[in-house]
Design a protein around this motif. Sequence first.
Motif, PDB file in Angstrom:
ATOM      1  N   LEU A 228      -6.663  -2.032  -7.043  1.00 48.95           N
ATOM      2  CA  LEU A 228      -6.177  -1.010  -6.115  1.00 48.95           C
ATOM      3  C   LEU A 228      -4.801  -0.538  -6.585  1.00 48.95           C
TER       4      LEU A 228
ATOM      5  N   CYS B 293      -0.227 -10.445  -6.337  1.00 50.83           N
ATOM      6  CA  CYS B 293      -0.664  -9.458  -5.346  1.00 50.83           C
ATOM      7  C   CYS B 293      -2.153  -9.241  -5.563  1.00 50.83           C
TER       8      CYS B 293
ATOM      9  N   ILE C 114      -6.142  -1.059   3.522  1.00 53.88           N
ATOM     10  CA  ILE C 114      -7.412  -1.677   3.906  1.00 53.88           C
ATOM     11  C   ILE C 114      -7.219  -2.429   5.212  1.00 53.88           C
TER      12      ILE C 114
ATOM     13  N   SER D 290      -1.498  -9.734   6.641  1.00 56.20           N
ATOM     14  CA  SER D 290      -2.123  -8.936   5.595  1.00 56.20           C
ATOM     15  C   SER D 290      -3.632  -9.155   5.586  1.00 56.20           C
TER      16      SER D 290
ATOM     17  N   GLU E  53      -4.365  -7.441  -4.056  1.00 54.96           N
ATOM     18  CA  GLU E  53      -4.884  -6.067  -3.936  1.00 54.96           C
ATOM     19  C   GLU E  53      -4.644  -5.285  -5.225  1.00 54.96           C
TER      20      GLU E  53
ATOM     21  N   PHE F   7       0.821  -1.214   0.000  1.00 55.79           N
ATOM     22  CA  PHE F   7       0.000   0.000   0.000  1.00 55.79           C
ATOM     23  C   PHE F   7       0.858   1.269   0.000  1.00 55.79           C
TER      24      PHE F   7
ATOM     25  N   LEU G   6     -11.824  -9.486  -3.292  1.00 55.37           N
ATOM     26  CA  LEU G   6     -10.708 -10.294  -2.797  1.00 55.37           C
ATOM     27  C   LEU G   6     -11.091 -11.767  -2.711  1.00 55.37           C
TER      28      LEU G   6
ATOM     29  N   SER H  27      -5.479  -9.132   3.148  1.00 57.15           N
ATOM     30  CA  SER H  27      -5.810  -9.942   1.972  1.00 57.15           C
ATOM     31  C   SER H  27      -5.141 -11.306   2.044  1.00 57.15           C
TER      32      SER H  27
ATOM     33  N   VAL I 241     -13.746  -3.951  -0.468  1.00 49.67           N
ATOM     34  CA  VAL I 241     -13.217  -4.853  -1.507  1.00 49.67           C
ATOM     35  C   VAL I 241     -13.361  -6.315  -1.097  1.00 49.67           C
TER      36      VAL I 241
END
Length: 320
Positions: free
Chosen positions: A55, A48, A62, A110, A50, A24, A87, A112, A83
């Motif tokens: 994103l 990845c 997030i 994480s 995200e 991020f 995801l 995600s 999201v």
Amino acid sequence: MPNSCNPPIKVGISACLLGSPVRFNGGHKESRLCSETLARHFEFVPVCPEVAIGLGTPREPIRLVGDPDSPRAVGTVHPELDVSEALTAYGKQIAEELSDISGYILMQKSPSCGMERVKVYQANGHPIDGGGSGLFAHALMEARPDLPIEEDGRLNDPVLRENFLTRIFAYAEWQRLLEAGLTRKALVDYHSRHKYQLMATNPVQYKALGRMVATVGIKPLDELAPIYFSQLMAALKTTASRGTHSNVLQHLSGYLKNDLCGEDKQELQRLISQYREGIVPLVVPMTLLKHHFRRHPDRYVASQVYLQPHPEDLSLRNGI
């Protein structure tokens, strides 16, 4: 047993762990274990989720909120940025698309990709005890329950690292059998090769799986094989202890009882005892055992995955 003639084993991985600047904040979380050591043995497939769902980088972080068993993934600044579905859907998509991978390494903590203990925040802004799983990771694990999956942080534990990599190689061998066209004989041989590995990790399941394999001539192979493999992978997930390893070493030493002189037997038994007591690592009695089997070969023992379940230069048994 790892074979350099086989094609490279594919392993999914959180892209940030290979040094990709996808986090991020525009940074990464490169793991030298992954990017340098393991990359010599695996063909990594970086993902990845995200970034994949749209994103940007850098981006608003997030976080997980709500029920830890079914959390939502929302923006930390703009909670209307949700999201969760994206995801989860992407986790299912990757599980299907990467059907040829033999393992997956996820970024810990994480929202995600974390496997467990990811912070899940309540309405008062405080995280819930115990946490939850990242939404991409949860969907991936649900869709591929037999796939060896681990977090990068847990791989710092030598016992967990050795166990995870052992499972990857077992999974990859099974994939090759399926690709070649699984036969009853191939299943029996596969089980036979993993006998002592199973005995070290889960002695109870080792016996249960042996009974299951004994029915291979009775039950339809297409019914038996997936059940067998699921139970095998679950059994291998149990981490072996010094006690169970020592038991296997004793079993293997029994194949040498008519070949070794009294002094050699005593030395081997001394090293097995020292390993059991935590004085030396597993590699010490294993090295002597392999030395004796090179001098006194046994075809059945030579077929055992336990003797070398992963490449020797990974030195995985030096720390357990």
